[in-house]
Design a protein around this motif. Structure first.
Motif, mmCIF file in Angstrom:
data_model
loop_
_atom_site.group_PDB
_atom_site.id
_atom_site.type_symbol
_atom_site.label_atom_id
_atom_site.label_comp_id
_atom_site.label_asym_id
_atom_site.label_seq_id
_atom_site.Cartn_x
_atom_site.Cartn_y
_atom_site.Cartn_z
ATOM 1 N N ILE A 20 0.828 -1.194 0.000
ATOM 2 C CA ILE A 20 0.000 0.000 0.000
ATOM 3 C C ILE A 20 0.861 1.242 0.000
ATOM 4 C CG2 ILE A 20 -1.675 1.299 1.348
ATOM 5 C CD1 ILE A 20 -2.852 -1.383 2.203
ATOM 6 N N ASP A 21 1.946 1.264 0.758
ATOM 7 C CA ASP A 21 2.854 2.408 0.724
ATOM 8 C C ASP A 21 4.058 2.136 -0.181
ATOM 9 O OD1 ASP A 21 1.266 3.875 2.393
ATOM 10 O OD2 ASP A 21 2.626 3.879 4.086
ATOM 11 N N THR A 22 4.848 1.164 0.161
ATOM 12 C CA THR A 22 6.107 0.949 -0.536
ATOM 13 C C THR A 22 5.905 0.665 -2.015
ATOM 14 O OG1 THR A 22 6.993 -0.011 1.481
ATOM 15 C CG2 THR A 22 8.248 -0.347 -0.531
ATOM 16 N N GLY A 23 5.051 -0.249 -2.343
ATOM 17 C CA GLY A 23 4.839 -0.605 -3.739
ATOM 18 C C GLY A 23 4.398 0.584 -4.566
ATOM 19 N N HIS A 24 3.468 1.361 -4.033
ATOM 20 C CA HIS A 24 2.984 2.524 -4.775
ATOM 21 C C HIS A 24 4.066 3.581 -4.940
ATOM 22 C CE1 HIS A 24 -1.134 1.371 -5.423
ATOM 23 N NE2 HIS A 24 -1.242 1.001 -4.170
ATOM 24 N N GLU A 52 -0.403 19.978 2.138
ATOM 25 C CA GLU A 52 0.409 19.159 3.037
ATOM 26 C C GLU A 52 1.782 18.942 2.392
ATOM 27 O OE1 GLU A 52 -2.303 18.080 1.487
ATOM 28 O OE2 GLU A 52 -3.815 17.366 2.912
ATOM 29 N N PRO A 53 2.856 19.350 3.049
ATOM 30 C CA PRO A 53 4.190 19.219 2.444
ATOM 31 C C PRO A 53 4.524 17.800 1.990
ATOM 32 C CG PRO A 53 4.288 20.620 4.384
ATOM 33 C CD PRO A 53 2.900 20.048 4.346
ATOM 34 N N GLU A 54 4.069 16.793 2.724
ATOM 35 C CA GLU A 54 4.434 15.421 2.362
ATOM 36 C C GLU A 54 3.992 15.071 0.955
ATOM 37 O OE1 GLU A 54 3.900 10.766 3.775
ATOM 38 O OE2 GLU A 54 2.721 12.332 4.757
ATOM 39 N N TRP A 64 -1.566 8.928 -1.308
ATOM 40 C CA TRP A 64 -2.653 9.814 -0.896
ATOM 41 C C TRP A 64 -4.020 9.148 -1.018
ATOM 42 C CZ3 TRP A 64 -6.745 12.004 -3.658
ATOM 43 C CH2 TRP A 64 -7.410 13.066 -3.048
ATOM 44 N N ALA A 65 -4.236 8.360 -2.071
ATOM 45 C CA ALA A 65 -5.539 7.732 -2.287
ATOM 46 C C ALA A 65 -5.892 6.751 -1.178
ATOM 47 C CB ALA A 65 -5.590 7.039 -3.650
ATOM 48 N N ASP A 66 -4.901 6.075 -0.614
ATOM 49 C CA ASP A 66 -5.151 5.203 0.533
ATOM 50 C C ASP A 66 -5.303 6.015 1.814
ATOM 51 O OD1 ASP A 66 -5.432 2.617 -0.398
ATOM 52 O OD2 ASP A 66 -3.304 2.155 -0.287
ATOM 53 N N ASP A 67 -4.499 7.056 1.944
ATOM 54 C CA ASP A 67 -4.556 7.874 3.149
ATOM 55 C C ASP A 67 -5.912 8.556 3.306
ATOM 56 O OD1 ASP A 67 -1.926 7.178 3.569
ATOM 57 O OD2 ASP A 67 -1.100 9.082 2.873
ATOM 58 N N LEU A 128 -1.657 8.209 -9.847
ATOM 59 C CA LEU A 128 -0.406 7.647 -9.343
ATOM 60 C C LEU A 128 -0.655 6.382 -8.531
ATOM 61 C CD1 LEU A 128 1.455 10.903 -8.172
ATOM 62 C CD2 LEU A 128 2.048 9.478 -10.140
ATOM 63 N N HIS A 129 -1.819 6.301 -7.925
ATOM 64 C CA HIS A 129 -2.164 5.158 -7.072
ATOM 65 C C HIS A 129 -2.955 4.082 -7.827
ATOM 66 C CE1 HIS A 129 -2.956 3.401 -3.041
ATOM 67 N NE2 HIS A 129 -4.052 2.949 -3.638
ATOM 68 N N PHE A 130 -3.992 4.495 -8.546
ATOM 69 C CA PHE A 130 -4.908 3.516 -9.129
ATOM 70 C C PHE A 130 -4.282 2.692 -10.244
ATOM 71 C CE2 PHE A 130 -8.770 6.310 -7.859
ATOM 72 C CZ PHE A 130 -8.749 5.769 -6.582
ATOM 73 N N VAL A 131 -3.345 3.260 -11.000
ATOM 74 C CA VAL A 131 -2.688 2.448 -12.033
ATOM 75 C C VAL A 131 -1.893 1.326 -11.385
ATOM 76 C CG1 VAL A 131 -1.023 2.461 -13.938
ATOM 77 C CG2 VAL A 131 -2.674 4.333 -13.705
ATOM 78 N N GLY A 132 -1.344 1.581 -10.208
ATOM 79 C CA GLY A 132 -0.713 0.496 -9.460
ATOM 80 C C GLY A 132 -1.722 -0.515 -8.975
#
Length: 279
Positions: A20-24, A52-54, A64-67, A128-132
């Motif tokens: 969820i984090d690393t792979g994306h 948000e700076p992050e 972000w999509a998971d967060d 950036l998230h959903f294509v993964g």
């Protein structure tokens, strides 16, 4: 989900939420390298507008999509295609707003310069998230069974036991594939410079192992076709480990190879999609 995540691809040691984090973040890093200068300039400008700076960093933006996941946008992360290899119909179970729908819709938003900056930035974050997501085999189908006639929620109800040597409890098949069959270690978010170097190293290793020329069908731009590829992998291999048992070493080895190839495929396609939409 917020959390931990990133280190080298290893044999069996892994950490919760790793895909969820690393792979994306790795997929985003690989895709970022394939952007044209014009597309990268636009992407950087959009990400810099984040409050948000992050999330001004392309790696963290992919999380972000998971967060920010909610009940309403949760179904955008997957599609439940029929559990039949090679099925080219557009039938699926669940609502109409699925990951294929989301990629198509958000690509249109991102490409439209008349859209507000906020809408275009969020579209970029989602893509950036959903294509993964659509390249993860268990985000493409849901296996029906006697216990779960409507499907096992993409392997979430397909119970397995923790592989030997893992550092945490693995309870179901979906989670095993979300962490790339125990393919990652961990680091913390927000990313440190060491974490960024780790992600870069991961990206380098995958790109060396799976250069663009080694991936078939990269020219297929239809996200429904990407989802069907994932579904076919789920039917062919993912469910081959017995339920309520411990996945074997050969299964995990092959699973990690499949995961790395799918991550490379996702990255090349993501770069191509962003180059088209951010001309």
């Amino acid at each position: 989900m917020k959390g931990k995540l990133v280190l080298a691809i290893v044999t069996v040691a892994c950490a919760a939420n790793a895909h969820i984090d690393t792979g994306h973040m790795i997929i985003s890093e690989m895709a970022w390298r394939g952007l044209t200068p014009a597309a990268k300039r636009q992407a950087v400008e959009l990400l810099r507008s984040a409050p948000e700076p992050e999330y001004r960093d392309h790696r963290a933006a992919a999380c972000w999509a998971d967060d920010t996941k909610t009940r309403e946008n949760g179904p955008w992360h997957y599609i439940n295609l029929p559990f039949r290899k090679g099925d080219t119909s557009n039938s699926f179970s669940g609502g109409e707003q699925h990951v294929v729908w989301a990629i198509r819709k958000l690509s249109g938003v991102l490409s439209d310069r008349k859209q507000p900056t906020l809408a275009r930035r969020e579209a970029l974050n989602y893509l950036l998230h959903f294509v993964g997501d659509v390249h993860q085999p268990l985000h493409g189908t849901s296996r029906p069974s006697q216990a779960w006639p409507s499907g096992d929620r993409g392997g979430n109800e397909y119970k397995i036991r923790t592989p030997e040597g893992t550092s945490f409890e693995v309870r179901n098949l979906h989670f095993l594939w979300d962490i790339a069959c125990c393919g990652y270690g961990e680091t913390q978010r927000p990313l440190t410079e060491a974490g960024k170097l780790t992600i870069a190293g991961q990206a380098n290793a995958i790109l060396r192992e799976f250069p663009r020329k080694s991936i078939n069908n990269l020219g297929d731009t239809d996200p429904m076709a990407w989802a069907r590829e994932s579904r076919d992998l789920a039917v062919d291999f993912v469910y081959s480990t017995p339920e309520n048992d411990v996945p074997g070493r050969e299964y995990l080895k092959r699973g990690r190879e499949i995961s790395r190839r799918r991550m490379a495929t996702a990255a090349y396609r993501l770069a191509d999609l962003l180059n088209r939409t951010l001309k």
